[in-house]
Design an enzyme around this catalytic site. Sequence first.
Site, mmCIF file in Angstrom:
data_model
loop_
_atom_site.group_PDB
_atom_site.id
_atom_site.type_symbol
_atom_site.label_atom_id
_atom_site.label_comp_id
_atom_site.label_asym_id
_atom_site.label_seq_id
_atom_site.Cartn_x
_atom_site.Cartn_y
_atom_site.Cartn_z
ATOM 1 N N ARG A 14 0.815 -1.216 0.000
ATOM 2 C CA ARG A 14 0.000 0.000 0.000
ATOM 3 C C ARG A 14 0.848 1.266 0.000
ATOM 4 O O ARG A 14 1.806 1.360 0.764
ATOM 5 C CB ARG A 14 -0.911 0.039 1.233
ATOM 6 N N CYS A 37 -10.345 7.447 15.118
ATOM 7 C CA CYS A 37 -10.363 6.002 14.901
ATOM 8 C C CYS A 37 -9.614 5.250 15.984
ATOM 9 O O CYS A 37 -10.062 4.225 16.459
ATOM 10 C CB CYS A 37 -9.737 5.645 13.574
ATOM 11 N N HIS A 97 -13.957 -2.697 10.309
ATOM 12 C CA HIS A 97 -12.718 -3.142 9.667
ATOM 13 C C HIS A 97 -12.769 -4.611 9.279
ATOM 14 O O HIS A 97 -11.801 -5.155 8.766
ATOM 15 C CB HIS A 97 -11.520 -2.863 10.572
HETATM 16 N N1 GLN Z 1 -15.925 10.749 7.749
HETATM 17 C C1 GLN Z 1 -14.905 9.831 7.377
HETATM 18 C C2 GLN Z 1 -15.552 8.578 6.794
HETATM 19 O O1 GLN Z 1 -16.545 8.169 7.256
HETATM 20 C C3 GLN Z 1 -14.022 9.444 8.546
HETATM 21 C C4 GLN Z 1 -12.914 8.519 8.150
HETATM 22 C C5 GLN Z 1 -11.875 8.252 9.201
HETATM 23 O O2 GLN Z 1 -12.104 8.404 10.358
HETATM 24 N N2 GLN Z 1 -10.710 7.827 8.830
HETATM 25 O O3 GLN Z 1 -15.040 7.980 5.886
HETATM 26 ZN ZN ZN Z 2 -12.470 6.488 11.715
#
Ligand code: GLN
Ligand code: ZN
EC number: 2.1.1.14
Length: 771
Positions: free
Chosen positions: A527, A655, A706
């Site tokens: 990646r 996150c 995830h």
């Molecule tokens: N608002 C973004 C989404 O839902 C948040 C993504 C993230 O936290 N990395 O994709």
């Molecule tokens: Zn997120």
Amino acid sequence: MQTHLLGYPRIGSNRELKKACENYWSGKIVLDELLEVGKTIVHSNWNLQKEAGIDLIPCNDFSYYDQVLDMTLTVGAIPERYQEIAFKKSEPDLYFAMARGFQKDGLDITAMEMTKWFDTNYHYIVPEFQKNQEFRLFSNKIIQEFISAKQAGINAKPVIIGLLTYLLLGKEKEEGFDKLDLAQNLLPVYIQILKELENHGAEYIQFDEPFLALDLNEKAKKTYQLIYTEIRKQFPNLKFILATYFDGLKDNLSLAASLPVDVLHIDLVRAPEQLDEALQAIPQTLSLSLGIVDGRNIWKNDFETSLQFIEKAIHAIGSERVFIAPSCSLLHSPFDLDSEKNEDILSPEIKQWLAFAKQKVYEIVALKKLASGKADYQALQQYAENKKAIDARKTSTLIHNQQVKDRVEVTTEDDAKRNNPFSTRKEEQQKVLQLPMFPTTTIGSFPQTKEVRTWRSKFKKGELTAAQYDDLLKKETERTIRWQEEIGIDVLVHGEFERNDMVEYFGEQLEGFAFTQNGWVQSYGSRCVKPPVIYGDVHRPHPMTVYWSQYAQSLTQKWVKGMLTGPVTILQWSFVRDDQPRSLTCQQIALAIRDEVNDLEKAGIRIIQIDEPAIREGLPLRKSEWQQYLEWAVEAFRISASGVEDTTQIHTHMCYSEFNDIIQNIADMDADVITIECSRSQMELLQAFADFKYPNEIGPGVYDIHSPRVPSKEEMIYLLQKAQAVIPAQQLWVNPDCGLKTRHWDETEKALIAMVEASREAAAAYVLQES
Ligand code: GLN
Ligand code: ZN
């Protein structure tokens, strides 16, 4: 004086390695074909450095996936669960299984964990250690690479992750021991590797020990002494380079200077102030390698400044004891600026300020010539060009915008404060929003299907008109709004179908950002990411998201949440200008986002989310510097969020939720609602909020996005109960862990329907319990 590199990017000029690995994993090519691609990249990297005239060319800086995983395989630290694969499969298949997991031939084995490499956006595979961990020389990749360099006529400098750094990067997988205790077990394998390298004629060895630039406890310091003394004893003739980077040595300087090695490499980009101290501290027997060309950013080196550093060092310790190099491995730089040919994407004016990995190699070589007084015509010309570009950048009208600077100047503490405290706002907001108990929402994006991505690429290629593209996106947005209404979500989102990436989308609409065509940098395995370049004062020439939010809100009676990326995350995931402090750039971005927040409010959007998933990863490596960073980062978020009325509800999302040590700062952000990742740890991460008595509202993720697995209603009710056990019910929201853009619609539909049911049942149970 000698020149060297700590490492070179390995993805290839056209990301050949990415493609070859992915083709190999999916069975489209065989192992020999993959190995051939790897070999070609390695040799072309060596040749490039050789032709440029680098004195010490690194080897073993190449990797098919990750250099830490390479080391794990080298020292045979193979976790128990891979034994069967180790027995049945080839070494590369074992290697990739450890990196990516293995689900074939009746086997189902999880991958090893991955985490960020210090404060970069590169991720390494975390070594796993047991109490009685044994090590043995398992893979001889290091030796093979050295031999093949030799066959190519290069007496290369093998790059090896230092023993201490390797252990400190790992994780104890059982209780009752300290990974540092494994040093004595591991040492014999290092000695064996060094013996073989010496036998094959190696002269220099580079040990990467970035932990020397971090906070170390007494035990670690002692172990450093012990291990390097032992290694030196066994190898009086090898020349050891100890590479430190990403921060200054600071309180570890005397330790580093006392280790019995031959060359100490220091990062003078991150910590230029350490040159004087280092020149004072090093003994006669130690040479100093000056990391003067920025390995982590894309700006042209300022020759004048670098030459001052070099001259100072030569004056103090003599030119034989001076080495020059990039600050760290060029792994973190894009490959080659020469492949940026499209002037509509990267303008020539900005391009002349930049240097990617290949250009940095030539900078190092030119600096040596210039500093040693042996400058040929070419080097002198390069010096003149460098000065011209550096001067042009300093004064360019592209960079400097007086209005932006003035606005930052008049921004006050009050601009970073909402009108009233949360308790007041909560009441005002509830009057307007009228949300139920355990309100449901999502994090923003809905599945970016193949169709959605095809529309975007067709639009970019001109195969769809703007009107056609707009129409398709509108239909997808409307369908998503209708579907959320149908299943009964309380706070809707528009789905983010118009966005490619949460930083790029904003960068493309802000002034002060540039983009590249090929500026790829490895993020993990195959990646790569292509960070935007922030080159100038940032401002927002026009609204960026109002169109889509307003459209989505016009479709429904329910609330639609506006969706923005926060200033710290935009900063963190870009190449940032180096001619002003990061904090100032962040403040400029914050003001641009503030304008957007205010415009959304004006357009009737009552709930606005400002995502800050990168706020934690921006933490400096040294704890002593955390507070300063957190102050400006939190303030930037508050500037972006504080221009609205009390009745407008500000959300944020993060996150990674290990907030124990920064929970006060998270609270200081003063978002009305925070949504966080929580389901993997079964709500354990919520404990920090509970212990702190976090006052504002929280949506702990109840659905792990995830994984393709669809959680049941019961599981989510269970997690909600766990959340209620530590956080008052009135403060809780119900939502997934993160955005849904990587998921498929069928999984998403099932999971969200169950999530809404879980919230309703939890609300009913709550009412019953209270009555
Ligand atoms: N608002 C973004 C989404 O839902 C948040 C993504 C993230 O936290 N990395 O994709
Ligand atoms: Zn997120």
